[in-house]
Design an enzyme around this catalytic site. Structure first.
Site, PDB file in Angstrom:
ATOM      1  CB  SER A 163     -19.782 -15.600  27.764  1.00  0.00           C
ATOM      2  OG  SER A 163     -19.530 -14.205  27.671  1.00  0.00           O
ATOM      3  CE  LYS A 164     -25.994 -16.594  32.799  1.00  0.00           C
ATOM      4  NZ  LYS A 164     -25.892 -16.878  34.211  1.00  0.00           N
ATOM      5  NE  ARG A 165     -17.754 -11.344  30.219  1.00  0.00           N
ATOM      6  CZ  ARG A 165     -16.725 -11.791  29.511  1.00  0.00           C
ATOM      7  NH1 ARG A 165     -16.090 -10.996  28.694  1.00  0.00           N
ATOM      8  NH2 ARG A 165     -16.311 -13.039  29.643  1.00  0.00           N
ATOM      9  N   GLY A 171     -24.949 -10.630  26.152  1.00  0.00           N
ATOM     10  CA  GLY A 171     -26.325 -10.150  26.280  1.00  0.00           C
ATOM     11  C   GLY A 171     -27.304 -10.884  25.388  1.00  0.00           C
TER      12      GLY A 171
END
Ligand code: GLU
Length: 485
Positions: A255-257, A259
């Site tokens: 996910s976006k988390r 990075g």
């Protein structure tokens, strides 16, 4: 045999997620491996999720990665329009939805928000969905016509019986059978007149002669509903290939988390496009031997989709960095210099031979930003611990180092030629004079001029870059530190 036709069908909702890029790559490879055609279709029917500029991101990414489409909005191949909002204007989705209504495979639904909110919901794969109770299926033709004539808002739903089972085939998962009772009467045409992704996708894949549908396995659970649509129309369904989930190192969905979940993130972090493509190719696919480095052409030649795995693919950032380093090493020197120069300049303000620095770091970095850390000691001598002068293998101690530096200082002061070769000869002559090993001399000198345990070059190369004045300042500083140690 019919020609293989695949499509990349992104929704323009923002950055290019790694999973989407992998779908595009696999679709491209499957088509090209078989001499087939690869098409681009923009799926913009979800107006709420549409992001300005996202279509440009799609084009830019495809071009940069070399996933060149044979057909698409910008390249007519006779199956256009290639943008779903434009296809909608041709009336194609409504026409097919009405065909299903006539066949009893779909129905108009006039339920308003209030009524729908009273229906019970179920949590399916973490998402809350309302299970429609087929209320409007019981409306007579007259009631439907009257509602339509009165301009009542409506949606069109797929009619899935509560009994029986539906089976579809996936190339990797085999036959999958589900109870129809588990399938909801999904919306085909929304109240704004747009088709849902689910419906447009089926209509388009069929009318655009797509033979192989390749996509993330989050679509696996909807596929029985798609299969029912194909069957209802009497169309042959495409070959389905659902790709494994991509996870982060903690085995959670990427996910976006993390990075680094999008192509743009990776570019910003200094990765080379070729390395990214190579890395993504291996997220769920592997060749028969253990080859890991592939150009796009080599991937085309080797890509056998039967070797796509079903197990989740872990996005191993360390491996991506390693791979990028391999691509950097293989880079042509001029090209490397061009890309490295801004990073070298960022760390250095003094006049130095930048080309020499570039060739020193080329084999030692994984991503371009690594350069800064490698060369910043040239700009300014870092503070360092004199314990660094002690080296077991080189048999050096603080005392021996102090002696070596003190004895060398007048020689280095007298020396005018600060080229690597001349300095090396000077140090070698001293080594011979002392009758010691090279390292016994080189180690303290390198420590003094770099202040670092590890450097991209040897003592005399560093001194050549620094020049006489700065080299002497650093040697003297070493002597002073060792005296006080
Ligand atoms: N528009 C869908 C997406 O971006 C396409 C999925 C598919 O390839 O069928 O996820």
């Amino acid at each position: 045999m019919t020609k293989i036709r695949t499509r990349f069908a992104p929704s323009p909702t923002g950055r290019m997620h790694v999973g989407n890029l992998r779908s595009a790559l696999y679709e491209f490879l499957i088509a090209k491996h078989a001499g087939g055609e690869f098409m681009l279709r923009i799926e913009d029917t979800d107006q709420e999720r549409f992001v300005e500029g996202a279509v440009d991101i799609i084009y830019r990414t495809m071009e940069k990665t070399g996933l060149i489409h044979d057909e698409g909005p910008d390249k007519d191949g006779g199956f256009g329009p290639y943008v779903q909002s434009e296809r909608m204007k041709t009336g194609i989705y409504m026409k097919y939805a009405q065909e299903l209504v006539e066949k009893g495979e779909a129905y108009y639904c006039f339920c308003d928000k209030e009524r729908l909110s009273e229906l019970k919901s179920e949590v399916v794969e973490g998402k809350e969905i309302t299970v429609y109770d087929k209320h409007c299926l019981s409306l007579s033709k007259e009631e439907v016509d009257a509602n339509l004539a009165a301009g009542k808002p409506f949606v069109i739903r797929q009619n899935i019986p509560n009994e029986g089972k539906t089976t579809f085939h996936d190339e990797l998962y085999g036959d999958i059978t589900v109870d129809n009772a588990e399938l909801d009467d999904m919306i085909l045409i929304k109240s704004d007149g747009y088709p849902t992704y689910n419906f447009a996708n089926v209509v388009d894949d069929h009318t655009m002669n797509i033979t192989h549908v390749v996509r993330g396995n989050e679509y696996l659970s909807s596929s029985p509903k798609y299969q029912r649509l194909y069957d209802a129309f009497g169309w042959e369904s495409p070959v389905y290939i659902h790709l494994p989930l991509i996870t982060d190192e903690n085995h959670k969905k990427l996910s976006k988390r993390s990075g680094h979940s999008s192509f743009e993130d990776l570019l910003e972090q200094g990765f080379l496009t070729e390395a990214i493509v190579n890395f993504i190719a291996l997220l769920g696919w592997s060749p028969e031997d253990n080859t890991e480095i592939f150009t796009l052409d080599e991937l085309i030649a080797n890509f056998d989709y039967k070797r796509i795995s079903k197990s989740p693919a872990v996005f191993d950032y360390t491996k991506l960095k390693w791979m990028n380093g391999e691509y950097i090493k293989a880079m042509d020197d001029d090209k490397f210099y061009e890309m490295a120069e801004p990073y070298i300049k960022k760390s250095l303000s003094r006049e130095m031979d930048l080309k020499k620095i570039a060739s020193m770091v080329k084999t030692r970095i994984e991503v371009f930003p690594d350069i800064c850390e490698l060369v910043d000691f040239l700009e300014e001598l870092p503070t360092y611990d004199t314990a660094m002068y002690e080296h077991k293998k080189m048999k050096t101690t603080k005392d021996s180092s102090l002696k070596v530096l003190q004895e060398l200082l007048p020689k280095l002061e007298a020396q005018d030629d600060y080229s690597n070769d001349a300095l090396y000869q000077l140090l070698l002559a001293y080594v011979e004079e002392k009758g010691c090993k090279n390292g016994y001399v080189m180690w303290p000198v390198r420590t003094a001029v770099s202040g670092k345990q590890m450097t991209p070059a040897g003592a005399t190369e560093i001194m050549e870059l620094l020049g006489k004045e700065e080299s002497l300042i650093r040697i003297k500083k070493g002597i002073e530190l060792l005296k006080n140690a």
